[in-house]
Structure formats: structure tokens, C-alpha cells
Design a protein around this motif. Structure first.
Motif, PDB file in Angstrom:
ATOM      1  N   TYR A  32       0.836  -1.198   0.000  1.00 58.22           N
ATOM      2  CA  TYR A  32       0.000   0.000   0.000  1.00 58.22           C
ATOM      3  C   TYR A  32       0.867   1.244   0.000  1.00 58.22           C
ATOM      4  O   TYR A  32       1.860   1.332   0.723  1.00 58.22           O
ATOM      5  CB  TYR A  32      -0.908   0.022   1.230  1.00 58.22           C
ATOM      6  N   GLY A  33       0.447   2.203  -0.793  1.00 62.37           N
ATOM      7  CA  GLY A  33       1.060   3.510  -0.729  1.00 62.37           C
ATOM      8  C   GLY A  33       0.497   4.278   0.457  1.00 62.37           C
ATOM      9  O   GLY A  33      -0.444   3.824   1.121  1.00 62.37           O
ATOM     10  N   ASP A  34       1.073   5.428   0.718  1.00 61.94           N
ATOM     11  CA  ASP A  34       0.598   6.232   1.844  1.00 61.94           C
ATOM     12  C   ASP A  34      -0.888   6.537   1.727  1.00 61.94           C
ATOM     13  O   ASP A  34      -1.611   6.611   2.717  1.00 61.94           O
ATOM     14  CB  ASP A  34       1.386   7.543   1.921  1.00 61.94           C
ATOM     15  N   SER A  35      -1.360   6.701   0.482  1.00 64.42           N
ATOM     16  CA  SER A  35      -2.758   7.081   0.284  1.00 64.42           C
ATOM     17  C   SER A  35      -3.718   5.950   0.595  1.00 64.42           C
ATOM     18  O   SER A  35      -4.869   6.183   0.935  1.00 64.42           O
ATOM     19  CB  SER A  35      -2.964   7.557  -1.152  1.00 64.42           C
ATOM     20  N   ARG A  82      -7.128   2.503   5.239  1.00 60.17           N
ATOM     21  CA  ARG A  82      -8.539   2.693   4.909  1.00 60.17           C
ATOM     22  C   ARG A  82      -8.974   1.917   3.675  1.00 60.17           C
ATOM     23  O   ARG A  82     -10.159   1.694   3.458  1.00 60.17           O
ATOM     24  CB  ARG A  82      -8.816   4.188   4.688  1.00 60.17           C
ATOM     25  N   PHE A  83      -7.994   1.540   2.860  1.00 59.79           N
ATOM     26  CA  PHE A  83      -8.311   0.853   1.613  1.00 59.79           C
ATOM     27  C   PHE A  83      -7.844  -0.597   1.695  1.00 59.79           C
ATOM     28  O   PHE A  83      -6.844  -0.896   2.350  1.00 59.79           O
ATOM     29  CB  PHE A  83      -7.611   1.534   0.433  1.00 59.79           C
ATOM     30  N   THR A  84      -8.574  -1.477   1.002  1.00 59.92           N
ATOM     31  CA  THR A  84      -8.191  -2.882   0.938  1.00 59.92           C
ATOM     32  C   THR A  84      -8.207  -3.352  -0.506  1.00 59.92           C
ATOM     33  O   THR A  84      -9.230  -3.216  -1.189  1.00 59.92           O
ATOM     34  CB  THR A  84      -9.145  -3.755   1.764  1.00 59.92           C
ATOM     35  N   ILE A  85      -7.088  -3.895  -0.948  1.00 59.35           N
ATOM     36  CA  ILE A  85      -7.001  -4.432  -2.299  1.00 59.35           C
ATOM     37  C   ILE A  85      -7.152  -5.943  -2.233  1.00 59.35           C
ATOM     38  O   ILE A  85      -6.677  -6.595  -1.296  1.00 59.35           O
ATOM     39  CB  ILE A  85      -5.677  -4.027  -2.980  1.00 59.35           C
ATOM     40  N   SER A  86      -7.837  -6.494  -3.219  1.00 56.78           N
ATOM     41  CA  SER A  86      -7.994  -7.945  -3.315  1.00 56.78           C
ATOM     42  C   SER A  86      -8.029  -8.328  -4.786  1.00 56.78           C
ATOM     43  O   SER A  86      -8.108  -7.461  -5.671  1.00 56.78           O
ATOM     44  CB  SER A  86      -9.256  -8.407  -2.590  1.00 56.78           C
ATOM     45  N   ARG A  87      -8.020  -9.626  -5.012  1.00 57.59           N
ATOM     46  CA  ARG A  87      -7.870 -10.081  -6.395  1.00 57.59           C
ATOM     47  C   ARG A  87      -8.495 -11.454  -6.565  1.00 57.59           C
ATOM     48  O   ARG A  87      -8.442 -12.296  -5.667  1.00 57.59           O
ATOM     49  CB  ARG A  87      -6.373 -10.131  -6.701  1.00 57.59           C
TER      50      ARG A  87
END
Length: 119
Positions: A59-62, A66-71
Motif C-alpha cells: 500500500y502507498g501512503d494514500s 482505509r483501503f483494501t485491495i484484493s484479487r
């Protein structure tokens, strides 16, 4: 040819949530990393998050916290769940994928989807 198609952007009030998705299609032998980047007006494109084929995330600072990546590898699709959105999250969000059609990986980008967060 390889195409990345994003969906799920839109407008939301601060504190709300949005979910983005990006599906890769075309002549694909393998996809290595997939990810999300964003670009706000007058600013450089920045990393939000990436995920490898085995599920390792960065994850970047942004995007941290608060954000979640999935695939979903079977669907060649990457997702981004964004919670507790802030006006500063307003940007065009771009999907990225490292795709090999044969034996060489190259970067592909989606057309971008607008996310607007109002205060």
C-alpha cells in the motif's frame, strides 16, 4: 491485445465507502502484479495499492489503513474497497496490470474511473 476495464467509481460524501473493480481481458497468458494508482488534478499519479498473484499486498501512503485491495485470479480481476473516504481521495483512479501475452511482461493501464468525495 489486452484491455483493462474499471468500474465502480462515483461520488460519495466524506466518511462513505466505494468499491472499485478492474477486469483484464484479451490475449493473456499470465498476470503478475495488479494494482491501483490515482491522480488528482495538478498532482502526479501516485500508488494506492498493488497485489501479486500470490496475494502479497503493498500500500502507498494514500491507501494504507482505509483501503483494501484484493484479487480474483480466476477472473483476472482486482478490487479496491475504499472506506472512510476523505475529500483528499478525490482523483481519477487507474487500474494497472503486469501482463504477459507470451513470455514478456509489460504494463497495461485502464482508462481511469473518477472518484469524487464531497465534504
Amino acid at each position: 491485445q489486452v484491455h483493462l476495464v474499471e468500474s465502480g467509481g462515483g461520488a460519495v460524501q466524506a466518511g462513505g465507502s466505494l468499491s472499485l473493480s478492474c477486469a483484464a481481458s484479451g490475449s493473456i497468458r499470465s498476470i503478475r502484479a495488479m494494482g491501483w494508482y490515482r491522480q488528482a488534478p495538478g498532482k502526479q499519479r501516485e500508488l494506492v495499492a498493488t497485489i501479486t498473484s500470490d496475494g502479497s499486498t503493498n500500500y502507498g501512503d494514500s491507501g494504507e489503513g482505509r483501503f483494501t485491495i484484493s484479487r480474483d485470479n480466476a477472473k483476472n480481476t482486482v478490487y479496491l474497497q475504499m472506506n472512510s473516504l476523505k475529500p483528499d481521495d478525490t482523483a481519477v483512479y487507474y487500474c494497472n496490470a503486469e501482463v504477459a501475452q507470451l513470455f514478456v511482461f509489460r504494463d497495461y493501464w485502464g482508462q481511469g474511473t473518477q472518484v469524487t468525495v464531497s465534504s
